[in-house]
Design an enzyme around this catalytic site. Structure first.
Site, PDB file in Angstrom:
ATOM      1  N   MET A  24     123.725  94.252  93.201  1.00 49.61           N
ATOM      2  CA  MET A  24     125.180  95.032  93.089  1.00 49.61           C
ATOM      3  C   MET A  24     126.258  93.994  93.549  1.00 49.61           C
ATOM      4  O   MET A  24     126.193  93.489  94.637  1.00 49.61           O
ATOM      5  CB  MET A  24     125.178  96.388  93.860  1.00 49.61           C
ATOM      6  N   CYS A 108     123.812  92.608  82.837  1.00 43.09           N
ATOM      7  CA  CYS A 108     125.163  92.868  83.130  1.00 43.09           C
ATOM      8  C   CYS A 108     125.981  93.321  81.857  1.00 43.09           C
ATOM      9  O   CYS A 108     125.922  92.507  80.984  1.00 43.09           O
ATOM     10  CB  CYS A 108     126.036  91.872  83.754  1.00 43.09           C
ATOM     11  N   HIS A 175     116.388  98.236  82.802  1.00 41.29           N
ATOM     12  CA  HIS A 175     117.235  99.272  82.838  1.00 41.29           C
ATOM     13  C   HIS A 175     117.364  99.852  81.723  1.00 41.29           C
ATOM     14  O   HIS A 175     117.529  99.583  80.655  1.00 41.29           O
ATOM     15  CB  HIS A 175     118.641  98.584  83.177  1.00 41.29           C
TER      16      HIS A 175
END
Length: 484
Positions: A24, A108, A175
């Site tokens: 993060m 990202c 993800h």
């Protein structure tokens, strides 16, 4: 010792990690990783590091990885964003002695990633990704891993994962959202995509998305068959998530602040963590939210944290029997618990918008209306308005600038070439010309230099035969003029 691969790498190097703290930006620093490890995390990632900056900036390397040695902070994976095979590998070579694997960020979805072409915006560049991973797999002494987002189509997602595996990726984090699913449009992550990838590859797979508590972790492993589960926002709001506990917020905050004293980090990181930990309480005690935003020292943050703790303890002392949490929360606001990100419609209602015009307003829709009401300005513009009450954001009132003939930036009003200063400097240097408008005097300085050289030799006027002598210092003169 040979480099471990696939299942052996996960089992031996990563110690069969099931509970993983996500990379993060500005939030998974050493202090937070240590707090998370104390409360159940088995594997952590560094924040996303920029490979180009890591390669050229020794301070950046020291601040993000080369700080105090900490044996507790292992196993550790360093994540880089990059779009050049050589840069990625050179940066990874500088990092490999401080970690157990190098991760390539392909997940990202933010606008900055789109502008500079990395993260999820590389997911269509399969040839480039193959070259990056092949080279890293060949040169590095530690395994290469990848974190990806999915395509809307499951079959394409599976082929994407298989391509990365074939190139040399030894562990894949999936993800379960597309690159378009972010912010208020995040929605629910697709465990179906993750399950399909897990079945299609022979390397370990971590799942990311929809993790708010330990039961979510267990359900995700059961439904998808993954080796481990990664948490980002769930971990930020409750660092004891992997323990299956919901501790008092001040317990986690105080423990984190003690770790920060030992392993310092930028104050902005600390403040951001407390905003997440105290999120629900700060909706109640909003004046303390302002205090936390303004405080300039670690001791000041400790004081705000202490004040929040006292306020909560007062509420607990005055609590009536049978009283239930408000605002639909599962626990009282002083207990670590998930934050459910509002969807587009909920966000519209929060901002007092009825949801007209397609019923959905994005992040940038909180802009000024025709009347310029500050209530509808973005937070950034509201701050500017506070500093300058007369400031207007009406684009029709902005001055119009003439553009540079070369690059399109605003040109200098008095530039003889009708260019911006950067383009003007290049042209004036090339042509040995002057531009008084930009204060560039290449021709004047050159002529003065020649005159000075001639006067030193007692020569009144330059002759053609002397041109060779004059040119001896020409390169140095032009360089001097360019540096000015």
């Amino acid at each position: 010792m040979p480099k471990l691969r696939g299942e052996a790498f996960w089992r031996e190097t990563l110690r069969s990690a099931h509970y993983v703290v996500a990379p993060m930006v500005d939030q998974s620093e050493l202090a937070w990783r240590l707090l998370s490890r104390r409360h159940g995390a088995q594997l952590c990632y560094t924040p996303m590091l920029h490979a180009q900056v890591f390669l050229r900036d020794a301070n950046y390397r020291r601040e993000n990885l080369y700080g105090e040695a900490c044996p507790e902070d292992r196993p550790l994976i360093v994540q880089f964003c990059a779009n050049d095979p050589e840069v990625f590998v050179q940066a990874a070579l500088l990092a490999q002695d401080y970690c157990d694997a190098i991760d390539l960020n392909l997940g990202c979805p933010q606008m900055i990633a789109k502008r500079v072409f990395y993260g999820a915006f590389l997911q269509e560049e399969w040839d480039l990704l193959q070259r990056m991973i092949l080279l890293a797999n060949e040169k590095l002494s530690v395994p290469i891993t990848c974190k990806i987002r999915v395509f809307p189509d499951i079959d394409k997602t599976v082929k994407y994962a298989q391509m990365l595996e074939k190139a040399g990726c030894q562990l894949l984090t999936v993800h379960g959202r597309t690159k378009e699913q972010k912010g208020p449009l995040a929605g629910v992550a697709s465990w179906e995509h993750i399950q399909a990838v897990r079945k299609a590859v022979n390397i370990p797979v971590f799942a990311n998305g929809n993790i708010q508590c330990l039961s979510d972790v267990e359900e995700c492993i059961r439904k998808t068959g993954v080796h481990g589960v990664m948490s980002a926002e769930g971990n930020l709001h409750n660092p004891a998530l992997f323990e299956g506990r919901n501790p008092l917020v001040w317990e986690m905050a105080e423990e984190y602040l003690e770790i920060v004293r030992k392993y310092p980090c930028p104050l902005s990181y600390v403040r951001a963590h407390l905003f997440k930990l105290w999120h629900h309480t700060l909706q109640v005690h909003q004046h303390l939210r302002e205090e936390l935003a303004k405080v300039k020292t670690l001791e000041g943050i400790v004081d705000v944290n202490r004040e929040l703790k006292l306020r909560c303890q007062e509420e607990i002392a005055n609590q009536k029997e049978g009283e239930k949490p408000k605002e639909g929360l599962p626990f009282f606001h002083w207990i670590c618990q998930p934050y459910i990100r509002p969807g587009p419609k909920e966000r519209c209602r929060e901002n007092g918008d009825s949801g007209t015009e397609k019923g959905v307003r994005g992040k940038r829709a909180l802009e000024e209306e025709e009347d310029g009401s500050s209530e509808l300005l973005s937070k950034n513009k509201q701050k500017k308005k506070l500093r300058n009450p007369n400031k207007s954001f009406d684009p029709s009132l902005k001055p119009k600038y003439a553009k540079c003939d070369q690059c399109g930036n605003p040109k200098g009003n008095k530039c003889v070439f009708n260019m911006c200063r950067g383009c003007c400097k290049k042209r004036a240097f090339k042509e040995t010309a002057d531009c008084p408008g930009h204060g560039l005097l290449f021709k004047t300085k050159y002529e003065k230099s020649l005159s000075w050289q001639h006067s030193q030799r007692g020569i009144q006027t330059p002759e053609i035969s002397q041109r060779g002598d004059a040119e001896v210092g020409e390169t140095a003169v032009l360089k001097e003029a360019g540096d000015s």
